[in-house]
Scaffold this motif. Sequence first.
Motif, short mmCIF file in Angstrom:
data_model
loop_
_atom_site.label_atom_id
_atom_site.label_comp_id
_atom_site.label_asym_id
_atom_site.label_seq_id
_atom_site.Cartn_x
_atom_site.Cartn_y
_atom_site.Cartn_z
N GLY A 48 0.79 -1.23 0.00
CA GLY A 48 0.00 0.00 0.00
C GLY A 48 0.82 1.27 0.00
O GLY A 48 0.35 2.33 0.42
N ALA A 49 2.05 1.21 -0.50
CA ALA A 49 2.92 2.40 -0.51
C ALA A 49 2.54 3.40 -1.58
O ALA A 49 2.78 4.59 -1.45
N PRO A 77 8.53 -3.08 -5.83
CA PRO A 77 9.80 -3.02 -5.11
C PRO A 77 9.65 -3.04 -3.60
O PRO A 77 10.60 -3.30 -2.87
N VAL A 78 8.44 -2.75 -3.12
CA VAL A 78 8.21 -2.69 -1.68
C VAL A 78 7.79 -4.04 -1.12
O VAL A 78 7.90 -4.30 0.07
N CYS A 79 7.32 -4.93 -1.97
CA CYS A 79 6.86 -6.24 -1.53
C CYS A 79 8.01 -7.08 -0.97
O CYS A 79 9.07 -7.17 -1.58
N SER A 80 7.76 -7.68 0.15
CA SER A 80 8.73 -8.61 0.71
C SER A 80 8.55 -9.96 0.02
O SER A 80 7.60 -10.16 -0.74
N PRO A 153 9.54 8.40 -0.63
CA PRO A 153 8.47 8.19 0.36
C PRO A 153 8.89 7.33 1.55
O PRO A 153 8.10 7.11 2.46
N PHE A 154 10.14 6.87 1.56
CA PHE A 154 10.58 5.95 2.61
C PHE A 154 11.67 6.53 3.49
O PHE A 154 12.23 5.83 4.33
N GLY A 155 12.01 7.80 3.29
CA GLY A 155 13.01 8.45 4.12
C GLY A 155 14.39 7.83 4.01
O GLY A 155 15.15 7.82 4.97
N ALA A 156 14.73 7.32 2.82
CA ALA A 156 16.00 6.63 2.64
C ALA A 156 17.14 7.56 2.24
O ALA A 156 18.29 7.12 2.15
N ILE A 157 16.83 8.82 1.97
CA ILE A 157 17.86 9.75 1.49
C ILE A 157 18.07 10.87 2.50
O ILE A 157 17.13 11.53 2.93
N GLU A 158 19.32 11.07 2.86
CA GLU A 158 19.71 12.13 3.79
C GLU A 158 20.61 13.13 3.07
O GLU A 158 21.49 12.73 2.31
N VAL A 159 20.37 14.41 3.28
CA VAL A 159 21.26 15.43 2.72
C VAL A 159 22.25 15.80 3.81
O VAL A 159 21.88 16.37 4.83
N ARG A 160 23.51 15.45 3.58
CA ARG A 160 24.55 15.63 4.59
C ARG A 160 25.66 16.51 4.01
O ARG A 160 26.30 16.15 3.04
N ASN A 176 11.86 6.59 -7.44
CA ASN A 176 11.34 7.96 -7.52
C ASN A 176 12.45 9.00 -7.59
O ASN A 176 12.33 10.02 -8.26
N CYS A 177 13.54 8.72 -6.89
CA CYS A 177 14.65 9.67 -6.86
C CYS A 177 15.35 9.78 -8.20
O CYS A 177 15.89 10.83 -8.55
#
Length: 278
Positions: A48-49, A77-80, A153-160, A176-177
Amino acid sequence: MDLKFILISIVSTGCIGIVLGVVIGFVARAFAVAVDERIEQVEELLPGANCGGCGFAGCAAFAKAVVAEEAAPAQCPVCSADDVKNIAEYLGIAAEQGEKTVAVVRCSGDIPNTVRTMYNGIRDCRSAVVVAGGAKGCEYGCLGFGSCANACPFGAIEVREGLAVIHPELCVGCGNCVSTCPKDLIIMVPASVDVHVYCNSPEKGAAKRKVCKTACIACRKCVKASGEEDHMLVEGFLVKTNYENPPEPDLVEASACPTTALRQASKHAANAYQGVSK
């Protein structure tokens, strides 16, 4: 007389309502589109992402495609593995699990290690690239305004330190990125590969070093350290990981990359690289 008129109006209205109800019911039945119950059930089995990583507009559209055998459950890609198995068992089809992929930003040039100019504009990569290519000296590097992070949408990217860093353990491979980055820096690679060249510039080594301390200068130390296994590919003045025949993680230490452009994704995400002193 007035009461009689009121009664006639009420009865007439009721009769018209009944007739219209019958007509609407008939039309609805005549033109009804049969809905496959399996579509709703498959949608419930999906995470449901609604990320669009499967190539469809959302989970509902993907579920419809899966039921119609136009897509495989593993395309999500989200399915386990369990999700794919449950959907396949419900539909009575083979549960084929595709190889998991994750995103990689091909740049290591954070603020401490790059030459930058003043930028006074919208803090968005797509907007910044229009203004003289952004504030970064390297025209092929990450602008660091986080458009990709906002799209994830999964918070996997950090700007550092002005650099987009992807945490592989959080990335689900929705992609998406990739479409968001105006520099085409982000690629999808097998999640099993941990060694990447964090540079995308095709310029000569000397030119790269003028604007970035951590750029790949194509010294080929990693190529030599990998032996004759073709783990690393040389394309002009840039070395890339051969994702069809990837190297082992120990190549990073063995090659002693002088600019630290060659890194392990897991350590790159966990550590704040300070570059080199050369």
